[in-house]
Design an enzyme around this catalytic site. Structure first.
Site, mmCIF file in Angstrom:
data_model
loop_
_atom_site.group_PDB
_atom_site.id
_atom_site.type_symbol
_atom_site.label_atom_id
_atom_site.label_comp_id
_atom_site.label_asym_id
_atom_site.label_seq_id
_atom_site.Cartn_x
_atom_site.Cartn_y
_atom_site.Cartn_z
ATOM 1 N N ASN A 16 -11.778 -1.270 -5.861
ATOM 2 C CA ASN A 16 -11.498 -1.673 -7.176
ATOM 3 C C ASN A 16 -12.533 -1.921 -7.916
ATOM 4 O O ASN A 16 -13.010 -3.167 -7.563
ATOM 5 C CB ASN A 16 -10.265 -2.223 -7.369
ATOM 6 C CG ASN A 16 -9.926 -2.986 -8.476
ATOM 7 O OD1 ASN A 16 -10.274 -2.323 -9.535
ATOM 8 N ND2 ASN A 16 -9.138 -3.743 -8.773
ATOM 9 N N TYR B 109 0.912 -1.314 0.009
ATOM 10 C CA TYR B 109 0.129 0.080 0.124
ATOM 11 C C TYR B 109 0.959 1.192 -0.133
ATOM 12 O O TYR B 109 0.804 2.288 -0.710
ATOM 13 C CB TYR B 109 -1.003 0.041 1.156
ATOM 14 C CG TYR B 109 -1.919 -0.968 0.970
ATOM 15 C CD1 TYR B 109 -3.032 -0.916 0.445
ATOM 16 C CD2 TYR B 109 -1.692 -2.441 1.779
ATOM 17 C CE1 TYR B 109 -4.057 -2.282 0.565
ATOM 18 C CE2 TYR B 109 -2.310 -3.426 1.751
ATOM 19 C CZ TYR B 109 -3.632 -3.322 1.198
ATOM 20 O OH TYR B 109 -4.738 -4.378 0.991
ATOM 21 N N GLU C 249 -0.908 -16.953 -10.053
ATOM 22 C CA GLU C 249 0.045 -16.228 -10.902
ATOM 23 C C GLU C 249 1.573 -16.641 -10.765
ATOM 24 O O GLU C 249 2.036 -16.309 -11.597
ATOM 25 C CB GLU C 249 -0.322 -14.780 -10.512
ATOM 26 C CG GLU C 249 -1.577 -14.153 -11.076
ATOM 27 C CD GLU C 249 -2.035 -12.683 -11.012
ATOM 28 O OE1 GLU C 249 -2.956 -12.302 -11.086
ATOM 29 O OE2 GLU C 249 -0.867 -12.115 -10.184
ATOM 30 N N CYS D 233 -5.617 -5.733 -7.728
ATOM 31 C CA CYS D 233 -5.661 -5.230 -6.310
ATOM 32 C C CYS D 233 -5.172 -6.320 -5.453
ATOM 33 O O CYS D 233 -4.618 -6.278 -4.317
ATOM 34 C CB CYS D 233 -7.020 -4.706 -5.934
ATOM 35 S SG CYS D 233 -8.485 -5.885 -6.218
ATOM 36 N N HIS D 234 -5.291 -7.869 -5.965
ATOM 37 C CA HIS D 234 -4.774 -9.052 -5.089
ATOM 38 C C HIS D 234 -3.401 -8.967 -5.160
ATOM 39 O O HIS D 234 -2.778 -9.671 -4.394
ATOM 40 C CB HIS D 234 -5.609 -10.387 -5.845
ATOM 41 C CG HIS D 234 -5.031 -10.374 -7.186
ATOM 42 N ND1 HIS D 234 -5.557 -9.674 -8.337
ATOM 43 C CD2 HIS D 234 -3.990 -11.085 -7.685
ATOM 44 C CE1 HIS D 234 -4.920 -10.244 -9.149
ATOM 45 N NE2 HIS D 234 -3.894 -11.006 -9.119
#
Length: 168
Positions: free
Chosen positions: A126, A103, A161, A134-135
């Protein structure tokens, strides 16, 4: 959030649950889990299962959940947010696949180093989850914090990912 009066929607299934997709004439405007926090008034939007952006997004999501790393190539419509929120969401788009940011790093990236809490709020709201990643935002100590879709989904998306686990 102020969504266009021209917003249309569809719903699809994914390995992580039902997704709501929305689009306007300008592009994809939303992607939410149907049980997540901060849902817009999507039920009032007309259904358009054949909208080209929604059809293309559905196809991309199928490939994504199957392990594809192809970039999303449809236009995005982020106009529902404030200028500040939009700046945060654009910063999220700069986080590469397989990497994470904090953040604080997002606050720095948008030139608002003291706005960490406000950045967190913008990230939580979001409107285009998964695609506006955002993850990929974690706490400064490396812990997984906050995700409107739930931490188990955040973990699953990061595992997918990073190639550590599949979703099928």
């Amino acid at each position: 959030m102020n969504f266009s009066s021209e917003t249309v929607r569809t719903q699809i299934d994914s390995p992580l649950g039902r997704l709501i997709l929305s689009a306007t004439p300008c592009g994809l405007s939303g992607l939410w889990f149907d049980d997540q926090q901060y849902l817009p008034p999507w039920a009032t939007w007309p259904v358009d299962d054949q909208h080209p952006v929604l059809v293309a997004t559905h196809a991309w999501l199928k490939r994504y959940f199957a392990g594809s790393r192809a970039p999303f190539d449809q236009p995005l419509d982020l106009r529902a947010g404030t200028p500040f929120q939009q700046s945060v969401w654009h910063a999220l788009l700069e986080i590469p696949l397989g990497q994470c940011s904090t953040y604080g790093q997002i606050s720095q990236a948008i030139g608002k180093p003291k706005a960490v809490r406000a950045v967190g709020g913008a990230i939580g709201h979001n409107p285009i989850g998964i695609i506006v990643p955002c993850h990929r935002v974690i706490g400064k100590d490396g812990t997984l914090t906050g995700y409107a879709g739930g931490l188990p989904r955040k973990t699953a998306l990061l595992d997918l990912e990073l190639g550590t686990k599949g979703l099928f």
